[in-house]
Design a protein around this motif. Structure first.
Motif, PDB file in Angstrom:
ATOM      1  N   LEU A 178       0.840  -1.181   0.000  1.00 48.00           N
ATOM      2  CA  LEU A 178       0.000   0.000   0.000  1.00 48.00           C
ATOM      3  C   LEU A 178       0.886   1.245   0.000  1.00 48.00           C
ATOM      4  O   LEU A 178       1.960   1.242   0.611  1.00 48.00           O
ATOM      5  N   PRO A 179       0.447   2.322  -0.663  1.00 52.16           N
ATOM      6  CA  PRO A 179       1.262   3.539  -0.693  1.00 52.16           C
ATOM      7  C   PRO A 179       1.157   4.302   0.623  1.00 52.16           C
ATOM      8  O   PRO A 179       0.074   4.394   1.219  1.00 52.16           O
ATOM      9  N   PHE A 180       2.286   4.847   1.063  1.00 53.88           N
ATOM     10  CA  PHE A 180       2.276   5.654   2.289  1.00 53.88           C
ATOM     11  C   PHE A 180       3.439   6.633   2.240  1.00 53.88           C
ATOM     12  O   PHE A 180       4.600   6.226   2.133  1.00 53.88           O
ATOM     13  N   LEU A 181       3.128   7.910   2.276  1.00 53.30           N
ATOM     14  CA  LEU A 181       4.112   8.990   2.241  1.00 53.30           C
ATOM     15  C   LEU A 181       5.130   8.814   1.109  1.00 53.30           C
ATOM     16  O   LEU A 181       6.339   8.968   1.302  1.00 53.30           O
ATOM     17  N   GLY A 182       4.612   8.466  -0.059  1.00 54.48           N
ATOM     18  CA  GLY A 182       5.450   8.376  -1.250  1.00 54.48           C
ATOM     19  C   GLY A 182       6.190   7.076  -1.422  1.00 54.48           C
ATOM     20  O   GLY A 182       6.938   6.914  -2.390  1.00 54.48           O
ATOM     21  N   LYS A 183       6.004   6.121  -0.514  1.00 55.66           N
ATOM     22  CA  LYS A 183       6.667   4.821  -0.622  1.00 55.66           C
ATOM     23  C   LYS A 183       5.620   3.724  -0.678  1.00 55.66           C
ATOM     24  O   LYS A 183       4.439   3.965  -0.483  1.00 55.66           O
ATOM     25  N   CYS A 242       5.272  18.208  -7.761  1.00 54.54           N
ATOM     26  CA  CYS A 242       4.198  17.829  -6.842  1.00 54.54           C
ATOM     27  C   CYS A 242       2.869  17.692  -7.574  1.00 54.54           C
ATOM     28  O   CYS A 242       2.094  16.758  -7.328  1.00 54.54           O
ATOM     29  N   GLU A 243       2.592  18.624  -8.500  1.00 59.20           N
ATOM     30  CA  GLU A 243       1.352  18.551  -9.265  1.00 59.20           C
ATOM     31  C   GLU A 243       1.302  17.272 -10.095  1.00 59.20           C
ATOM     32  O   GLU A 243       0.270  16.587 -10.153  1.00 59.20           O
ATOM     33  N   TRP A 244       2.418  16.951 -10.738  1.00 60.46           N
ATOM     34  CA  TRP A 244       2.476  15.723 -11.545  1.00 60.46           C
ATOM     35  C   TRP A 244       2.271  14.500 -10.649  1.00 60.46           C
ATOM     36  O   TRP A 244       1.527  13.575 -10.995  1.00 60.46           O
ATOM     37  N   GLU A 245       2.940  14.489  -9.499  1.00 59.89           N
ATOM     38  CA  GLU A 245       2.821  13.339  -8.595  1.00 59.89           C
ATOM     39  C   GLU A 245       1.385  13.131  -8.136  1.00 59.89           C
ATOM     40  O   GLU A 245       0.889  12.001  -8.110  1.00 59.89           O
ATOM     41  N   LEU A 246       0.705  14.197  -7.765  1.00 58.70           N
ATOM     42  CA  LEU A 246      -0.662  14.072  -7.256  1.00 58.70           C
ATOM     43  C   LEU A 246      -1.610  13.569  -8.335  1.00 58.70           C
ATOM     44  O   LEU A 246      -2.507  12.763  -8.053  1.00 58.70           O
ATOM     45  N   ARG A 247      -1.425  14.027  -9.570  1.00 53.05           N
ATOM     46  CA  ARG A 247      -2.269  13.519 -10.660  1.00 53.05           C
ATOM     47  C   ARG A 247      -2.018  12.032 -10.873  1.00 53.05           C
ATOM     48  O   ARG A 247      -2.967  11.253 -11.048  1.00 53.05           O
ATOM     49  N   ALA A 259      -6.458   7.355   8.044  1.00 56.36           N
ATOM     50  CA  ALA A 259      -7.047   8.515   8.729  1.00 56.36           C
ATOM     51  C   ALA A 259      -6.292   8.826  10.022  1.00 56.36           C
ATOM     52  O   ALA A 259      -6.062   9.998  10.350  1.00 56.36           O
ATOM     53  N   GLN A 260      -5.900   7.776  10.742  1.00 52.79           N
ATOM     54  CA  GLN A 260      -5.125   7.991  11.964  1.00 52.79           C
ATOM     55  C   GLN A 260      -3.798   8.681  11.649  1.00 52.79           C
ATOM     56  O   GLN A 260      -3.391   9.629  12.329  1.00 52.79           O
ATOM     57  N   ALA A 261      -3.122   8.201  10.605  1.00 57.75           N
ATOM     58  CA  ALA A 261      -1.855   8.815  10.210  1.00 57.75           C
ATOM     59  C   ALA A 261      -2.062  10.261   9.763  1.00 57.75           C
ATOM     60  O   ALA A 261      -1.249  11.147  10.065  1.00 57.75           O
ATOM     61  N   ALA A 262      -3.169  10.510   9.046  1.00 59.75           N
ATOM     62  CA  ALA A 262      -3.460  11.873   8.594  1.00 59.75           C
ATOM     63  C   ALA A 262      -3.707  12.801   9.773  1.00 59.75           C
ATOM     64  O   ALA A 262      -3.256  13.957   9.779  1.00 59.75           O
ATOM     65  N   ARG A 263      -4.409  12.310  10.794  1.00 55.34           N
ATOM     66  CA  ARG A 263      -4.670  13.135  11.980  1.00 55.34           C
ATOM     67  C   ARG A 263      -3.391  13.444  12.741  1.00 55.34           C
ATOM     68  O   ARG A 263      -3.265  14.492  13.388  1.00 55.34           O
ATOM     69  N   GLU A 264      -2.430  12.527  12.669  1.00 51.56           N
ATOM     70  CA  GLU A 264      -1.148  12.751  13.347  1.00 51.56           C
ATOM     71  C   GLU A 264      -0.267  13.724  12.575  1.00 51.56           C
ATOM     72  O   GLU A 264       0.484  14.499  13.171  1.00 51.56           O
ATOM     73  N   LEU A 265      -0.349  13.695  11.239  1.00 54.74           N
ATOM     74  CA  LEU A 265       0.562  14.475  10.410  1.00 54.74           C
ATOM     75  C   LEU A 265       0.031  15.845   9.995  1.00 54.74           C
ATOM     76  O   LEU A 265       0.721  16.866  10.130  1.00 54.74           O
ATOM     77  N   ALA A 282       0.646  10.248  -0.488  1.00 59.44           N
ATOM     78  CA  ALA A 282       1.580  11.052  -1.282  1.00 59.44           C
ATOM     79  C   ALA A 282       2.885  11.280  -0.539  1.00 59.44           C
ATOM     80  O   ALA A 282       2.982  11.077   0.678  1.00 59.44           O
ATOM     81  N   SER A 283       3.894  11.730  -1.272  1.00 60.24           N
ATOM     82  CA  SER A 283       5.183  12.049  -0.656  1.00 60.24           C
ATOM     83  C   SER A 283       5.030  13.245   0.279  1.00 60.24           C
ATOM     84  O   SER A 283       4.098  14.045   0.140  1.00 60.24           O
ATOM     85  N   PRO A 284       5.937  13.395   1.250  1.00 60.15           N
ATOM     86  CA  PRO A 284       5.860  14.564   2.144  1.00 60.15           C
ATOM     87  C   PRO A 284       5.824  15.889   1.400  1.00 60.15           C
ATOM     88  O   PRO A 284       5.091  16.808   1.791  1.00 60.15           O
ATOM     89  N   ALA A 285       6.584  16.003   0.315  1.00 61.32           N
ATOM     90  CA  ALA A 285       6.580  17.258  -0.439  1.00 61.32           C
ATOM     91  C   ALA A 285       5.217  17.513  -1.066  1.00 61.32           C
ATOM     92  O   ALA A 285       4.714  18.658  -1.062  1.00 61.32           O
ATOM     93  N   ALA A 286       4.590  16.485  -1.613  1.00 60.27           N
ATOM     94  CA  ALA A 286       3.272  16.648  -2.217  1.00 60.27           C
ATOM     95  C   ALA A 286       2.208  16.928  -1.163  1.00 60.27           C
ATOM     96  O   ALA A 286       1.281  17.708  -1.389  1.00 60.27           O
ATOM     97  N   VAL A 287       2.325  16.290  -0.006  1.00 57.30           N
ATOM     98  CA  VAL A 287       1.416  16.584   1.107  1.00 57.30           C
ATOM     99  C   VAL A 287       1.499  18.065   1.453  1.00 57.30           C
ATOM    100  O   VAL A 287       0.491  18.764   1.580  1.00 57.30           O
ATOM    101  N   ASP A 288       2.720  18.563   1.599  1.00 53.03           N
ATOM    102  CA  ASP A 288       2.903  19.977   1.941  1.00 53.03           C
ATOM    103  C   ASP A 288       2.330  20.893   0.863  1.00 53.03           C
ATOM    104  O   ASP A 288       1.788  21.964   1.165  1.00 53.03           O
ATOM    105  N   SER A 289       2.429  20.478  -0.396  1.00 58.91           N
ATOM    106  CA  SER A 289       1.908  21.327  -1.475  1.00 58.91           C
ATOM    107  C   SER A 289       0.400  21.506  -1.356  1.00 58.91           C
ATOM    108  O   SER A 289      -0.130  22.589  -1.641  1.00 58.91           O
ATOM    109  N   VAL A 290      -0.306  20.455  -0.923  1.00 58.61           N
ATOM    110  CA  VAL A 290      -1.761  20.561  -0.746  1.00 58.61           C
ATOM    111  C   VAL A 290      -2.077  21.431   0.477  1.00 58.61           C
ATOM    112  O   VAL A 290      -2.999  22.252   0.448  1.00 58.61           O
ATOM    113  N   VAL A 291      -1.314  21.261   1.545  1.00 49.59           N
ATOM    114  CA  VAL A 291      -1.507  22.098   2.736  1.00 49.59           C
ATOM    115  C   VAL A 291      -1.309  23.570   2.378  1.00 49.59           C
ATOM    116  O   VAL A 291      -2.104  24.436   2.754  1.00 49.59           O
ATOM    117  N   ILE A 292      -0.254  23.868   1.635  1.00 52.59           N
ATOM    118  CA  ILE A 292       0.021  25.246   1.209  1.00 52.59           C
ATOM    119  C   ILE A 292      -1.121  25.771   0.343  1.00 52.59           C
ATOM    120  O   ILE A 292      -1.578  26.913   0.512  1.00 52.59           O
TER     121      ILE A 292
END
Length: 222
Positions: A71-76, A205-210, A114-120, A166-176
């Motif tokens: 399963l995918p998790f933080l880009g891995k 990041c945009e390419w990765e999320l798509r 969801a638990q991981a998302a609430r933590e991060l 998504a990867s940490p960088a892509a996660v941050d891009s959505v937060v931003i």
């Protein structure tokens, strides 16, 4: 004449919209009084896209009936391993899941994400909110399947649990992106310029999320 089977819903709208359901069915939303020939022409024009989407839907349906290997998790990709006690959980190295296929395990998998998302995510929101001088009203984790995040006019930020795939960088891009809506509640040129200026590797990041959205759909996770 198109060979694609479809259903039509006529409504007050100005153009034809096509949608492929999770079961591969094709739905057409058309303006009231739209000629059948015009609908058929739209289906022919977008035939390649429709066939690709139906193939994706078929793969997603098939994936739901087998046990995922990873399963995918933080880009891995984390391997899926048996849970010795039958209790679903995630470690740094793997997802531990009880017996079952994806369809039966999805509620437990969603709970782990969801638990991981609430933590991060609240921590990442706080980090960037401090940098931007933003004051979001709240942060909520949702099960949204088609949107990574959203921002209400009241300043409430919502993020899908799927975002932590998504990867940490892509996660941050959505937060931003969502935090910037507190300054520009639109997708104007000013908004886009500010988001791009604040986001390192914006295009990557945009390419990765798509690509991730398509991958999650094929895997039956979206």
């Amino acid at each position: 004449m198109t060979e694609i089977r479809y259903t039509v819903r006529f409504e007050r709208r100005s153009s034809i919209a096509l949608r492929v359901g999770e079961d591969g069915s094709v739905q057409v939303r058309a303006p009231i009084g739209c000629p059948r020939a015009q609908i058929e022409a739209a289906l022919e024009k977008h035939g390649r896209w429709l066939r690709a989407r139906r193939e994706d839907a078929a793969r997603a349906q098939a994936a739901r009936h087998v046990r995922p290997e990873s399963l995918p998790f933080l880009g891995k990709r984390l391997p899926v391993r048996p849970a010795p006690d039958g209790i679903a959980r995630r470690t740094e190295a793997a997802f531990l899941l009880p017996e079952g296929d994806l369809a039966s395990l999805l509620p437990q998998i969603a709970a782990l994400y969801a638990q991981a998302a609430r933590e991060l995510l609240p921590a990442r929101v706080a980090h960037f909110a401090g940098a931007f001088g933003a004051r979001p009203a709240s942060v909520r984790i949702t099960g949204a399947a088609k949107r990574w995040g959203s921002c209400s006019r009241a300043g409430r930020l919502n993020f899908s649990w799927r975002l932590v795939a998504a990867s940490p960088a892509a996660v941050d891009s959505v937060v931003i992106h969502e935090l910037t809506h507190l300054e520009h509640f639109d997708h104007s040129a000013d908004f886009r310029r500010l988001v791009r200026a604040r986001t390192p590797d914006f295009d990557t990041c945009e390419w990765e999320l798509r690509a991730l959205a398509q991958s999650l759909e094929r895997e039956g996770l979206r």
